[in-house]
Design an enzyme around this catalytic site. Structure first.
Site, PDB file in Angstrom:
ATOM      1  CD  GLN A 167      -7.554  -0.441  -4.585  1.00 23.42           C
ATOM      2  OE1 GLN A 167      -7.642   0.736  -4.891  1.00 23.42           O
ATOM      3  NE2 GLN A 167      -6.574  -0.915  -3.835  1.00 23.42           N
ATOM      4  CB  CYS A 180      11.060  -4.009 -20.552  1.00 25.87           C
ATOM      5  SG  CYS A 180       9.483  -3.132 -20.520  1.00 25.87           S
ATOM      6  CD  GLU A 205      -4.478   1.242  -1.484  1.00 27.41           C
ATOM      7  OE1 GLU A 205      -4.985   0.642  -2.470  1.00 27.41           O
ATOM      8  OE2 GLU A 205      -3.259   1.443  -1.384  1.00 27.41           O
ATOM      9  CB  SER A 218       1.592   4.067 -10.522  1.00 31.55           C
ATOM     10  OG  SER A 218       0.365   4.131  -9.811  1.00 31.55           O
ATOM     11  N   GLY A 219       2.531   5.704  -7.627  1.00 35.43           N
ATOM     12  CA  GLY A 219       2.504   7.002  -6.953  1.00 35.43           C
ATOM     13  C   GLY A 219       1.115   7.566  -6.707  1.00 35.43           C
ATOM     14  CB  CYS A 277       7.937  -2.339 -17.034  1.00 33.40           C
ATOM     15  SG  CYS A 277       7.946  -4.142 -17.233  1.00 33.40           S
TER      16      CYS A 277
END
Length: 194
Positions: free
Chosen positions: A95, A152, A93, A24-25, A149
């Site tokens: 997380q 889609c 990072e 997502s950047g 995505c």
């Protein structure tokens, strides 16, 4: 007295969190902010989890191959050793860090530092990931970035794991993950059979 340093002109710090799914950047935005701070002659220090060696051991590297040198650490308490002349602290990072990151980032902000944190807000199961939810609660500024995505073309908010490993932390790139919107993520492996 606790407030005394603020009355003596100490600069007030703050916390910025950049979050979103894989691809997502997030790191690109972190690098952009850090490079702007350097351009403004602000002293910057960057940290990354030692476990993240996907692109490089001592660089924070975006998927677009932009990078900045960083200090790999194994516990968030080590960010508290940042030099007194540093005004901006970047953490990538996030997380992957321990829960103490929340209180340690707050200590840095209270000491007058601008702290910019980037990380996944959800793991591959769609659950809050590591210390990110706590950081979102205490941050002054939040930026949620989105990927597209891969099935889609809608905004992707989830990191879908393509491999069968069930451990929460599995390092990988496009070989193991893809960005998916809420609907395609919830369809799961049905999309993989097409």
């Amino acid at each position: 007295m606790f407030l005394e340093p603020f009355f003596r002109g100490q600069r007030s710090g703050w916390i910025e969190v950049i979050c979103g799914s894989m691809f997502s950047g997030k790191t690109e935005e972190l690098l952009r902010r850090l490079k702007r701070a350097k351009f403004a002659n602000q002293k910057v220090e960057i940290y990354k989890p030692r476990v993240d060696t996907r692109y490089d051991n001592v660089k924070v590297v975006s998927h677009d191959d932009n990078f900045i040198l960083a200090t790999p650490i194994d516990h968030s308490a080590k960010i508290l050793k940042v030099g007194g002349d540093v005004t901006v602290v970047g953490i990538d990072e996030a997380q992957f860090f321990d829960q103490d990151l929340i209180q340690n980032v707050q200590k840095l902000a209270l000491s007058g530092k601008r702290v910019i944190v980037a990380g996944l807000d959800m793991d591959f199961r769609g659950l809050p990931f590591g210390p990110i939810p706590g950081l979102l609660a205490v941050a002054e500024y939040i930026t949620k970035v989105h990927a597209i995505c891969s099935h889609c073309g809608n905004l992707a908010t989830h990191s879908y794991r393509l491999s069968s490993e069930d451990s929460t932390v599995v390092l990988g790139e496009k070989d193991k993950y893809e960005p998916r919107c809420r609907s395609c993520y919830n369809m799961g492996n049905i999309l993989d059979l097409k």
